[in-house]
Write a protein that holds these residues in place. Sequence first.
Motif, mmCIF file in Angstrom:
data_model
loop_
_atom_site.group_PDB
_atom_site.id
_atom_site.type_symbol
_atom_site.label_atom_id
_atom_site.label_comp_id
_atom_site.label_asym_id
_atom_site.label_seq_id
_atom_site.Cartn_x
_atom_site.Cartn_y
_atom_site.Cartn_z
ATOM 1 N N ILE A 74 0.825 -1.208 0.000
ATOM 2 C CA ILE A 74 0.000 0.000 0.000
ATOM 3 C C ILE A 74 0.862 1.262 0.000
ATOM 4 N N SER A 75 1.926 1.276 0.793
ATOM 5 C CA SER A 75 2.783 2.471 0.820
ATOM 6 C C SER A 75 3.443 2.699 -0.541
ATOM 7 N N ALA A 76 3.846 1.618 -1.218
ATOM 8 C CA ALA A 76 4.417 1.765 -2.567
ATOM 9 C C ALA A 76 3.369 2.341 -3.522
ATOM 10 N N PHE A 77 2.147 1.846 -3.423
ATOM 11 C CA PHE A 77 1.062 2.343 -4.271
ATOM 12 C C PHE A 77 0.806 3.829 -4.015
ATOM 13 N N LEU A 78 0.839 4.224 -2.746
ATOM 14 C CA LEU A 78 0.595 5.623 -2.383
ATOM 15 C C LEU A 78 1.826 6.510 -2.600
ATOM 16 N N GLN A 79 2.947 5.876 -2.899
ATOM 17 C CA GLN A 79 4.221 6.558 -3.108
ATOM 18 C C GLN A 79 4.645 7.359 -1.874
ATOM 19 N N ILE A 80 4.531 6.687 -0.732
ATOM 20 C CA ILE A 80 5.011 7.246 0.519
ATOM 21 C C ILE A 80 5.829 6.166 1.219
ATOM 22 N N SER A 81 6.613 6.558 2.207
ATOM 23 C CA SER A 81 7.421 5.572 2.925
ATOM 24 C C SER A 81 6.515 4.714 3.804
ATOM 25 N N GLU A 82 7.015 3.551 4.146
ATOM 26 C CA GLU A 82 6.264 2.677 5.040
ATOM 27 C C GLU A 82 6.037 3.361 6.387
ATOM 28 N N THR A 83 7.053 4.062 6.867
ATOM 29 C CA THR A 83 6.937 4.787 8.136
ATOM 30 C C THR A 83 5.840 5.840 8.056
ATOM 31 N N GLU A 84 5.802 6.582 6.964
ATOM 32 C CA GLU A 84 4.766 7.605 6.792
ATOM 33 C C GLU A 84 3.380 6.970 6.716
ATOM 34 N N PHE A 85 3.268 5.860 6.017
ATOM 35 C CA PHE A 85 1.991 5.158 5.926
ATOM 36 C C PHE A 85 1.519 4.729 7.320
ATOM 37 N N THR A 114 -10.333 3.367 -2.546
ATOM 38 C CA THR A 114 -9.389 4.082 -3.413
ATOM 39 C C THR A 114 -8.061 3.341 -3.572
ATOM 40 N N ILE A 115 -7.875 2.280 -2.789
ATOM 41 C CA ILE A 115 -6.663 1.448 -2.922
ATOM 42 C C ILE A 115 -7.062 0.001 -3.249
ATOM 43 N N TYR A 116 -8.170 -0.163 -3.930
ATOM 44 C CA TYR A 116 -8.767 -1.479 -4.152
ATOM 45 C C TYR A 116 -7.768 -2.534 -4.641
ATOM 46 N N ASP A 117 -6.961 -2.212 -5.612
ATOM 47 C CA ASP A 117 -6.036 -3.203 -6.182
ATOM 48 C C ASP A 117 -4.938 -3.630 -5.213
ATOM 49 N N VAL A 118 -4.689 -2.840 -4.173
ATOM 50 C CA VAL A 118 -3.629 -3.161 -3.208
ATOM 51 C C VAL A 118 -4.164 -3.222 -1.775
ATOM 52 N N ARG A 119 -5.467 -3.297 -1.627
ATOM 53 C CA ARG A 119 -6.083 -3.300 -0.290
ATOM 54 C C ARG A 119 -5.532 -4.435 0.567
ATOM 55 N N PRO A 120 -5.651 -4.312 1.893
ATOM 56 C CA PRO A 120 -5.137 -5.365 2.784
ATOM 57 C C PRO A 120 -5.712 -6.739 2.440
ATOM 58 N N ILE A 121 -4.931 -7.767 2.694
ATOM 59 C CA ILE A 121 -5.338 -9.132 2.370
ATOM 60 C C ILE A 121 -6.653 -9.498 3.051
ATOM 61 N N VAL A 122 -6.854 -9.029 4.276
ATOM 62 C CA VAL A 122 -8.108 -9.315 4.985
ATOM 63 C C VAL A 122 -9.290 -8.746 4.212
ATOM 64 N N CYS A 123 -9.124 -7.587 3.645
ATOM 65 C CA CYS A 123 -10.187 -6.983 2.842
ATOM 66 C C CYS A 123 -10.416 -7.779 1.556
#
Length: 168
Positions: A74-85, A114-123
């Motif tokens: 998700i952080s890669a998709f949002l183009q932010i760091s994992e820490t920021e996410f 808005t992150i459907y293609d990379v949403r959490p596995i539980v979702c």
Amino acid sequence: MKDLIEDWKQNAKRKNNEHYNFLMWLKLHQNSDRIDEVSLETHTEVFSKIKCTDCANCCKVFSPPVNETDIERISAFLQISETEFIEKYLKTDDKGRYEMNALPCPFLKDNKCTIYDVRPIVCQEYPHTNKKEFKQRRFTHISNTEICPAVYHILETMKNKFGWRNKR
């Protein structure tokens, strides 16, 4: 569609014990392979009538756990760091696991993810009604009947398919 959601809103809590009794009956009296076959068939039928984006209640009332792989993706998709996410979107639950920090989900807009293609596995796996070993998830299904109209209608339809109403 709206009738199905309205029926769910009016009856899910009231039928909780009935659904529990049905799932216990399935566990004790029915073949696992047959249950899995009927649940998959019913899942497909119900989801042809109910669209998640017409409801999105799960995204409004449930904070999904988010694992390390989800965070990376998700952080890669949002183009932010994992820490920021993590800082911006996550909190830790009482067991120290990450989960979304807000309800409704911060990624839900107009009942769409808005992150459907990379949403959490539980979702991605929710509501678990199309997986093998359906009868082993009875407590999950019970709690999900009050969250998801599709789960409610899957159980209602399965009761009919198994002729359960006549077995009480």
